[in-house]
Design an enzyme around this catalytic site. Sequence first.
Site, mmCIF file in Angstrom:
data_model
loop_
_atom_site.group_PDB
_atom_site.id
_atom_site.type_symbol
_atom_site.label_atom_id
_atom_site.label_comp_id
_atom_site.label_asym_id
_atom_site.label_seq_id
_atom_site.Cartn_x
_atom_site.Cartn_y
_atom_site.Cartn_z
ATOM 1 N N ASN A 88 32.808 28.218 56.147
ATOM 2 C CA ASN A 88 34.070 28.324 56.856
ATOM 3 C C ASN A 88 34.757 29.664 56.567
ATOM 4 O O ASN A 88 34.245 30.489 55.805
ATOM 5 C CB ASN A 88 34.969 27.135 56.480
ATOM 6 N N HIS A 118 32.235 39.457 33.209
ATOM 7 C CA HIS A 118 32.365 40.522 32.213
ATOM 8 C C HIS A 118 32.618 39.882 30.854
ATOM 9 O O HIS A 118 33.267 38.832 30.771
ATOM 10 C CB HIS A 118 33.534 41.453 32.565
ATOM 11 N N ALA A 161 38.261 20.093 46.708
ATOM 12 C CA ALA A 161 39.076 21.236 47.142
ATOM 13 C C ALA A 161 39.884 21.739 45.958
ATOM 14 O O ALA A 161 40.414 20.967 45.166
ATOM 15 C CB ALA A 161 40.006 20.806 48.267
#
Length: 167
Positions: A88, A118, A161
Site C-alpha cells: 500500500n 548502526h 497496525a
Amino acid sequence: MGKNSIFHRLRKGEIIPMDDPDYSEIREAVNQTLKLSARLNVASDVDEIREILSRIIGSPVDASTTVFAPFHTNIGRNIVLGKRVFINHACSFLDLGGITIEDDVMIGPRVNITSENHPVDIPTRKSMVPAEVIIRNNAWIGAGATILPGVTVGSNSVVAAGALVNK
C-alpha cells in the site's frame, strides 16, 4: 555484484564502517535509485509503477503484484518480491541487508521495513550493520508497522497496525 563488492559484503552480514574505501559505491547506487524513484512516485498507473520498480530491484516484478506510490527505498537491488504481493501507499524499505517478501503478502500503508542498523557504541556508530528481513507467505503487515533488521515474519502471521517488530 562481485564477491568482494561492498553490496556482497553487506548481504553476507559484514559490518561496514562509513569510511570504508568502497562506501562511495553505496552513494552512487542511492543516487541511481533516487532518480528512478522520482519517476515511480509520479507514475500514473500500477503497471508503470511495476515496470519502474522492476528496474530499481533489478528483476521483474510479477504482474500479480501491486505496489501503490509513493514507495521509497534507498537501494532496491536487495529487495525480492513474490507473487500476489500487495504494498500500500507510503511504504519505505531500507534494503542493504536484504528484504525478501514471499508470495501472497499484504503490506499496509506507511509500513517501514529496514534491514540495516548502526551500533549504539559511539566509536563504531558510523558503521552499517545489515541483517536480512524475511516476510513469509501470506503474512499481513498492518498499517504503520515497523519491521527491524534480522526479523522473519512467519507464514500466515498478522503484524498489528503500528507494531514495532524487533524479534
